[in-house]
Write a protein that holds these residues in place. Sequence first.
Motif, PDB file in Angstrom:
ATOM      1  N   LYS A  86       0.834  -1.201   0.000  1.00 15.50           N
ATOM      2  CA  LYS A  86       0.000   0.000   0.000  1.00 15.50           C
ATOM      3  C   LYS A  86       0.865   1.246   0.000  1.00 15.50           C
ATOM      4  CE  LYS A  86      -3.726  -2.199   2.570  1.00 15.50           C
ATOM      5  NZ  LYS A  86      -4.379  -2.338   3.861  1.00 15.50           N
ATOM      6  N   HIS A 116      -5.750   4.789   2.282  1.00 11.69           N
ATOM      7  CA  HIS A 116      -7.008   4.207   2.758  1.00 11.69           C
ATOM      8  C   HIS A 116      -8.204   5.042   2.351  1.00 11.69           C
ATOM      9  CE1 HIS A 116      -5.939   0.593   4.913  1.00 11.69           C
ATOM     10  NE2 HIS A 116      -4.766   1.165   5.065  1.00 11.69           N
ATOM     11  N   ARG A 156      -5.103   4.286  11.064  1.00 12.07           N
ATOM     12  CA  ARG A 156      -5.682   4.369   9.727  1.00 12.07           C
ATOM     13  C   ARG A 156      -6.242   5.744   9.427  1.00 12.07           C
ATOM     14  NH1 ARG A 156      -8.610  -0.951   7.634  1.00 12.07           N
ATOM     15  NH2 ARG A 156      -6.794  -2.311   7.851  1.00 12.07           N
TER      16      ARG A 156
END
Length: 560
Positions: A166, A196, A373
């Motif tokens: 990612k 995200h 996150r």
Amino acid sequence: MDFKRHIAAHIQAGELSEDEIYSMLALPPNTEMGDFALPCFRLAKTMRKAPALIAQEIADNYKKDDIVSQVSAVNGYVNFKINRAVWTEQTLGRIFAEREKYGSSEEGQGRTVCIDYSSVNIAKPFHIGHLSTTVLGSSLYKLHKFLGYHPVGINHLGDYGTQFGKLISAYKRWGKKEDIEKGGLRALNALYVRFHEEAEKDPSLNDEARAFFKKIEEKDEESVALFNWFKELTLKDVGRIYEMLDVHFDSWAGESFYNDKMQPVIDELREKGLLKESEGAQIVDLEAYGMPPCIILRSDGASLYATRDIAAAIYRKKTYDFYKCLYVVAYQQNLHFKQFFKVLELMGKEWAKDLVHVAYGMVSLEDGSMSTRKGKVVYLEDVIQKCVQKALTIITEKNPSLENKEAIAKTVGVGAVIFGALYNNKIKDITFSYDKVLNFEGETSCYVQYTCARANSVLEKGGKAASWKAGDICPQEFELVKRLADLPNVLHDALEKYEPCLIARYAVDLAQVYNKFYFDCSILNAEKETREFRLALTEATLITLKNALGLLGIGVPEKM
Ligand code: ARG
């Protein structure tokens, strides 16, 4: 000298062994009654006599010597008083002979203890949640060393997993080299958070990330170089914090270190008939032990956190032949540790019993929780810096003419953060409060440091005692001697229970007792012999407090 041992060796109580008596000897609640007490209630059954009678007999039969000065039976207890002058001379004698080694021992000789702590994750923020594992682990490291063990500090880096795919994807899309170089961990985290957010709108990003992760695994040059760069940036950032906290490691072997060490584990599990297929995954069934299965390989063949931990434990046993292997990790991971410890046991590793999960509670700030996150994170470095800043303000207010204020504020501020995390039983959740940890009158490191500065100033004015003699000892002096003598026991207990908080509490208690002595008894104006003795007590207190704080990773400024 161990007075408890001396008493135990001279007591006759039915069939009881010396060790049994030793473990029964306690401190009486009230020091007027005695220095040690033997409760006789448990003896009543086997000796078939009333406790009061047993106590009387033991007291009558005890032969006094120059160490035990008084023995009496009261309400089923035998109370012992130690000759104060002997106790004092032995204690101070030992402190001055051993100085910065006072409290140390050889009890761990020949035993290697692996300590897995801090264990940061590459490219993830080093936040307040990592405080406890870092300072608890570091303190246990220092303590083991002090007690003669050979500790091996291990930072089991989180350097493996899809999140790195990612990160590469995010970097290639939105990252700028200069920004990342400048912003370090925080800039990397910002990329991670952005990934995200964007992946929620466009799920195909996840496929791209998976592809990049696969490239790392296949040792694609560019992807590996990026990953190594992320790792380097992370280690540089956390290195700064470790330096401030005086935290060190002997090994940085992280999760990826075990990439090539898992296959033999999987083979062994299969050979021993422990591996089972379940929905395409390979698992070890732990139902018989009341636990969900431990997943060893995912259905796509990828290994898991537990697989790596099993391989790591086997590697550590082989490499270090540890006596114990400690994992200083939050209690949220209780199940993980129970599961993989059990798997190792089922594999027939008799040493699985020597693996210890040293679990601790959560630290939160007064203003709430955080999530990596969503990017809502409290960075540990910010907390430390804020504490140092606040310490500087307080010190400047209290003592405007103090030299070296910045350096002192650093020692005080960093100490406050560490002490704040170590003062409570490790399993308790704590709420970190700046005002609380920097309260100079509270149960804090700055209170202890301030006491040390006071002792230093007394010694500066009075000089160190050239020779001293324990003459008539007043109660305040004797309370102090008893605390001073207790350090070796406290350290032994703290190690046994993996509880540095016992050392922190001891330091506060000793500082309080010293301050009572300081206010009740005049030191510098006492007549010569008393003055010398009190100066010696002052120096012994300073040595002992420094040793205790040092084991927590906290320094002591000369002046404050
Ligand atoms: N990196 C992990 C985490 O942040 C902790 C690793 C602890 N050590 C271990 N051997 N599992 O949760």
